[in-house]
Design a protein around this motif. Structure first.
Motif, mmCIF file in Angstrom:
data_model
loop_
_atom_site.group_PDB
_atom_site.id
_atom_site.type_symbol
_atom_site.label_atom_id
_atom_site.label_comp_id
_atom_site.label_asym_id
_atom_site.label_seq_id
_atom_site.Cartn_x
_atom_site.Cartn_y
_atom_site.Cartn_z
ATOM 1 N N UNK A 119 -1.170 -9.115 -0.516
ATOM 2 C CA UNK A 119 -0.224 -7.993 -0.023
ATOM 3 C C UNK A 119 -1.200 -6.845 0.650
ATOM 4 N N UNK A 120 -2.500 -7.255 0.731
ATOM 5 C CA UNK A 120 -3.420 -6.240 1.573
ATOM 6 C C UNK A 120 -3.397 -5.166 0.384
ATOM 7 N N UNK A 121 -3.400 -5.071 -0.991
ATOM 8 C CA UNK A 121 -3.224 -4.119 -1.741
ATOM 9 C C UNK A 121 -4.540 -3.757 -2.303
ATOM 10 N N UNK A 122 -4.396 -2.624 -2.988
ATOM 11 C CA UNK A 122 -5.740 -2.354 -4.145
ATOM 12 C C UNK A 122 -5.450 -2.804 -5.395
ATOM 13 N N UNK B 256 -4.069 3.545 -0.892
ATOM 14 C CA UNK B 256 -3.388 2.212 -0.599
ATOM 15 C C UNK B 256 -1.943 2.333 -0.572
ATOM 16 N N UNK B 257 -1.253 1.879 0.329
ATOM 17 C CA UNK B 257 0.066 1.791 0.510
ATOM 18 C C UNK B 257 0.814 0.804 -0.705
ATOM 19 N N UNK B 258 -0.067 0.000 -0.912
ATOM 20 C CA UNK B 258 0.434 -1.066 -2.204
ATOM 21 C C UNK B 258 -0.607 -1.213 -3.180
ATOM 22 N N UNK B 259 -0.385 -0.937 -4.702
ATOM 23 C CA UNK B 259 -1.322 -1.165 -5.599
ATOM 24 C C UNK B 259 -0.741 -2.231 -6.614
ATOM 25 N N UNK B 260 -1.470 -3.063 -6.955
ATOM 26 C CA UNK B 260 -1.211 -4.044 -8.100
ATOM 27 C C UNK B 260 -1.990 -3.861 -9.222
ATOM 28 N N UNK C 19 0.203 7.175 -5.535
ATOM 29 C CA UNK C 19 1.332 7.407 -5.190
ATOM 30 C C UNK C 19 1.657 6.396 -3.778
ATOM 31 N N UNK C 20 1.609 5.066 -4.306
ATOM 32 C CA UNK C 20 1.793 4.050 -3.043
ATOM 33 C C UNK C 20 3.221 3.787 -2.675
ATOM 34 N N UNK C 21 3.577 3.246 -1.615
ATOM 35 C CA UNK C 21 4.770 2.683 -1.221
ATOM 36 C C UNK C 21 5.503 1.821 -2.255
#
Length: 320
Positions: free
Chosen positions: A226-229, A200-204, A256-258
């Motif tokens: 956010x369309x995150x994992x 994922x590019x974003x992780x919460x 290692x997401x953005x």
């Protein structure tokens, strides 16, 4: 220019993002030759060619689905023998690292795992790694044989570079060990509609401060906006609040997401080891002395039950 083997991670022909990243890195050190195995292998060719594969070697056989790991190692070794590459690149998944290690032993070569960058060097490819719980960065190269290198997801931006992508059938002879471990059953994982955690590019993520499984809904709501994992700390999964498959940390998954957003996570070294190579880190914690704040790009000292819903609402309003 020397050829570089790239092991393709795909699902029924749909190429996963870490493979496209590998093709981008492979172009720095040679001409990428992709190796796609299993059902739908030939369907990978268009995406692989679009991202720089000069050739796509494909093979399909029941052994790839019915037995674990070794048939894929046999096939990758066959590709190695056919191509004589300058390097072999494999995604740093659990299976990918096992395939890479077994191949390295077979061909008598050194291996580098969990690289986060790759560049050409005078004596062969040079890999960058984050080591000692990501406290240090090292540059390494293999000193014996053909380098076998596994690369962490989200280590490189995907760049298109159209190439021929000529499809060639790969002839594979399976070894006696190929049928040693048989797959006896499969259970489909329930889909959440969210991206794979390690890709994922974003992780919460949520930690001890979420204070219960029933409260993870606010973490999921922010992730979905956010369309995150969704990730979780070891404390949260050990307490049974979230599945162990979502654990981020030294004994969980490395990401290692953005963008990484840590909510109610103190920032113990075990957790930091799994996420501190993230490009941008944001933390929400009511303890101003929490170790996580030593690591972040942006920190919010506050109650996550107040901050996170407001952030979710703001994100959704801006999307509308």
């Amino acid at each position: 220019m020397a050829e570089v083997l790239v092991y393709v991670d795909h699902v029924d022909g749909a190429v996963r993002k870490p493979t496209l990243e590998l093709l981008t890195l492979a172009r720095r050190i040679g001409e990428p030759v992709a190796v796609a195995l299993g059902a739908g292998a030939e369907n990978t060719a268009a995406a692989l060619a679009e991202h720089g594969a000069v050739k796509v070697l494909t093979a399909d056989a029941p052994e790839f689905a019915e037995y674990l790991v070794v048939p894929k190692v046999d096939a990758l070794q066959a590709a190695y023998d056919a191509v004589s590459p300058a390097a072999v690149l494999v995604p740093s998944s659990a299976e990918g690292k096992e395939i890479a290690a077994r191949l390295a032993v077979r061909i008598g070569s050194g291996i580098i795992t969990d690289a986060v960058d790759l560049e050409a060097g005078d004596e062969g490819p040079v890999a960058t790694q984050a080591v000692f719980a990501a406290s240090f960065t090292t540059k390494s190269r293999v000193s014996k044989g053909t380098p076998v290198i596994t690369v962490k997801p989200n280590s490189a931006a995907v760049e298109a570079a159209p190439a021929a992508g000529a499809v060639e059938a790969l002839s594979v002879t399976f070894s006696a060990l190929a049928t040693g471990t048989k797959v006896t059953s499969r259970t489909a994982r329930e889909s959440t509609g969210r991206p794979e955690l390690t890709e994922a590019a974003i992780v919460v993520s949520g930690g001890r401060g979420v204070n219960g499984a029933e409260n993870f809904g606010i973490i999921e709501a922010l992730a979905d906006s956010l369309g995150a994992a969704v990730g979780a700390s070891r404390a949260a999964v050990d307490a049974g609040w979230y599945p162990h498959s979502n654990q981020v940390g030294q004994t969980g998954k490395s990401v290692s997401p953005q963008l990484y957003i840590a909510n109610g996570i103190s920032g113990a070294i075990q957790h930091r080891a799994g996420m501190q190579t993230s490009k941008t880190i944001v933390a929400v914690n009511k303890d101003a002395e929490a170790p996580i704040f030593d690591l972040v790009d942006y920190g919010v000292v506050g109650d996550l039950f107040q901050v996170v819903p407001q952030l979710t609402e703001e994100v959704n309003s801006r999307k509308g």
